[in-house]
Design a protein around this motif. Structure first.
Motif, PDB file in Angstrom:
ATOM      1  N   GLY A   1      -2.856  53.051  53.726  1.00  0.00           N
ATOM      2  CA  GLY A   1      -3.697  51.918  54.067  1.00  0.00           C
ATOM      3  C   GLY A   1      -2.885  50.657  54.292  1.00  0.00           C
ATOM      4  N   GLY A   2      -3.576  49.599  54.596  1.00  0.00           N
ATOM      5  CA  GLY A   2      -2.911  48.312  54.773  1.00  0.00           C
ATOM      6  C   GLY A   2      -2.268  48.153  56.132  1.00  0.00           C
ATOM      7  N   LYS A   3      -1.616  47.037  56.302  1.00  0.00           N
ATOM      8  CA  LYS A   3      -1.036  46.682  57.606  1.00  0.00           C
ATOM      9  C   LYS A   3       0.428  47.094  57.741  1.00  0.00           C
ATOM     10  N   ARG A   4       1.038  47.595  56.649  1.00  0.00           N
ATOM     11  CA  ARG A   4       2.428  48.064  56.661  1.00  0.00           C
ATOM     12  C   ARG A   4       3.357  46.985  57.210  1.00  0.00           C
ATOM     13  N   PHE A   5       3.081  45.772  56.792  1.00  0.00           N
ATOM     14  CA  PHE A   5       3.847  44.633  57.279  1.00  0.00           C
ATOM     15  C   PHE A   5       5.310  44.714  56.864  1.00  0.00           C
ATOM     16  N   ARG A   6       5.595  45.091  55.631  1.00  0.00           N
ATOM     17  CA  ARG A   6       6.964  45.062  55.111  1.00  0.00           C
ATOM     18  C   ARG A   6       7.892  46.031  55.832  1.00  0.00           C
ATOM     19  N   PRO A   7       7.512  47.319  55.981  1.00  0.00           N
ATOM     20  CA  PRO A   7       8.396  48.208  56.745  1.00  0.00           C
ATOM     21  C   PRO A   7       8.559  47.780  58.194  1.00  0.00           C
ATOM     22  N   ARG A   8       7.502  47.248  58.789  1.00  0.00           N
ATOM     23  CA  ARG A   8       7.613  46.767  60.172  1.00  0.00           C
ATOM     24  C   ARG A   8       8.573  45.588  60.262  1.00  0.00           C
ATOM     25  N   LEU A   9       8.528  44.715  59.267  1.00  0.00           N
ATOM     26  CA  LEU A   9       9.438  43.568  59.238  1.00  0.00           C
ATOM     27  C   LEU A   9      10.886  44.039  59.120  1.00  0.00           C
ATOM     28  N   LEU A  10      11.136  45.028  58.271  1.00  0.00           N
ATOM     29  CA  LEU A  10      12.495  45.567  58.118  1.00  0.00           C
ATOM     30  C   LEU A  10      12.993  46.137  59.442  1.00  0.00           C
ATOM     31  N   LEU A  11      12.185  46.940  60.092  1.00  0.00           N
ATOM     32  CA  LEU A  11      12.607  47.570  61.338  1.00  0.00           C
ATOM     33  C   LEU A  11      12.855  46.538  62.435  1.00  0.00           C
ATOM     34  N   ALA A  12      12.001  45.529  62.494  1.00  0.00           N
ATOM     35  CA  ALA A  12      12.170  44.496  63.510  1.00  0.00           C
ATOM     36  C   ALA A  12      13.463  43.709  63.286  1.00  0.00           C
ATOM     37  N   MET A  13      13.752  43.370  62.037  1.00  0.00           N
ATOM     38  CA  MET A  13      14.968  42.612  61.746  1.00  0.00           C
ATOM     39  C   MET A  13      16.207  43.470  61.968  1.00  0.00           C
ATOM     40  N   TYR A  14      16.135  44.750  61.605  1.00  0.00           N
ATOM     41  CA  TYR A  14      17.264  45.658  61.813  1.00  0.00           C
ATOM     42  C   TYR A  14      17.624  45.712  63.294  1.00  0.00           C
ATOM     43  N   ALA A  15      16.624  45.860  64.152  1.00  0.00           N
ATOM     44  CA  ALA A  15      16.869  45.905  65.592  1.00  0.00           C
ATOM     45  C   ALA A  15      17.412  44.578  66.101  1.00  0.00           C
TER      46      ALA A  15
END
Length: 344
Positions: free
Chosen positions: A36-50
């Protein structure tokens, strides 16, 4: 922001290895919470990594999965601490297992205890899962050591923040202490961890890692201040939780820190922290918080931290700064003062 990889294989394996029906139900409840949820934290990690030039998608996906599991652990434990049985508008782990015990004929007290026990155990399993995913990610030994050190620091600060958050409900706190709690409880794992982990994985220079930590701290404090306002003023269909729970629990937030110095405090203090608080009394408490200037003061303070996060973004490489700015635009209000999305 990029989408995180699925945790399906992790939970498929957990269910395959389950010991009995109840163990399977526990893992299913954890999976439901993680999905559930918006999964903001993993998305933030992936975006910053790229943004920082990272190229190992498998490694980044594993770290994103670990962050998702860590968030799941914290959410489950937080619900136990707060005594909440609803998360995102439906029964959480505590609620599901309390309902099972109630259906099996347990007394209300024993049903609640069973639900709390399931919540504690589920959070522990999710936390261990996060560590396992990191440990088996294929990261080099030196990188793994840095990630574990970061995770250790985040866990220590998050635990201190959660404990303090409960303690100040009966001791009160200064505004400075409220800010520290927000930094420990929210900034550390919701923003500093995914941003700094991404930088470590991408092999960024230390000054970038540190700068991302500063940006994440300010972003998290602003978010928590506004989240505390939502906890009192926002409807259940926006927050996914009972709008009376924070007032009944007596959560001592920035709202209370500001209101305590107002002439409205004497009456307001008789409302908060009462488990039998009615909807009408809660409406009166909200009116007092507005009249005291507490809501406007907390909103203004959140804006100051928002601006501080934007200033930190300016010191980062362009692409990394863009990710931070996008995160700020997504979860913090601009001049309109309207929040469009959370990070639950």
């Amino acid at each position: 922001m990029s989408q995180p990889s699925s945790l399906n294989s992790f939970f498929d394996d957990a269910l395959r290895r389950s010991l009995d029906e109840h163990d399977r139900n526990l893992w299913s409840a954890i999976w439901d919470q993680a999905s559930g949820g918006k999964r903001f934290r993993p998305r933030l990690l992936l975006a910053m990594y790229a943004a920082l030039g990272g190229e190992d998608e498998h490694l980044a996906a594993a770290a994103a999965d670990a962050v998702a599991l860590l968030h799941t652990a914290f959410v489950i434990h937080d619900d136990v601490i707060d005594g909440d049985e609803i998360r995102r508008g439906r029964p959480n782990v505590l609620g599901q297992f309390s309902a099972y015990a109630d259906g099996a004929g347990a007394s209300p007290e024993r049903a609640k205890r069973y639900g709390e026990s399931a919540g504690i155990l589920a959070g522990d399993l999710a936390l261990l899962g996060a560590l396992k995913v990191i440990a088996t990610s294929g990261a080099s030994r030196s990188m793994l050591n840095r990630l574990i050190d970061l995770l250790d620091d985040v866990l220590r600060r998050s635990a201190a923040g959660e404990l303090a958050d409960v303690r100040v409900s009966f001791t009160g706190a200064t505004l400075e202490e409220i800010i520290d709690i927000a930094a420990w409880k929210t900034s550390a794992y919701s923003f500093e961890l995914p941003l700094q982990a991404a930088a470590i994985l991408a092999g960024a220079e230390e000054d970038i890692v540190v700068g991302l930590g500063r940006a994440g701290r300010s972003l998290g404090i602003a978010f928590q201040l506004l989240d505390d306002i939502d906890g009192v003023f926002a409807p259940a269909d926006q927050t996914g939780k009972d709008p009376l729970s924070d007032l009944r629990e007596g959560k001592f937030t920035g709202l209370m820190a500001f209101a305590r110095d107002s002439e409205q405090w004497e009456e307001l203090s008789r409302c908060v922290g009462r488990s039998e608080l009615t909807a009408e009394e809660a409406d009166r408490a909200r009116t007092l918080l507005i009249e005291s200037g507490a809501r406007d003061s907390v909103t203004a303070l959140a804006q100051e931290y928002r601006e501080a996060a934007l200033a930190e973004a300016m010191s980062l490489p362009q692409a990394a700064g863009d990710v931070v700015r996008k995160a700020i635009a997504l979860i913090l209000p601009g001049e309109s003062g309207v929040r469009s999305v959370g990070v639950a």
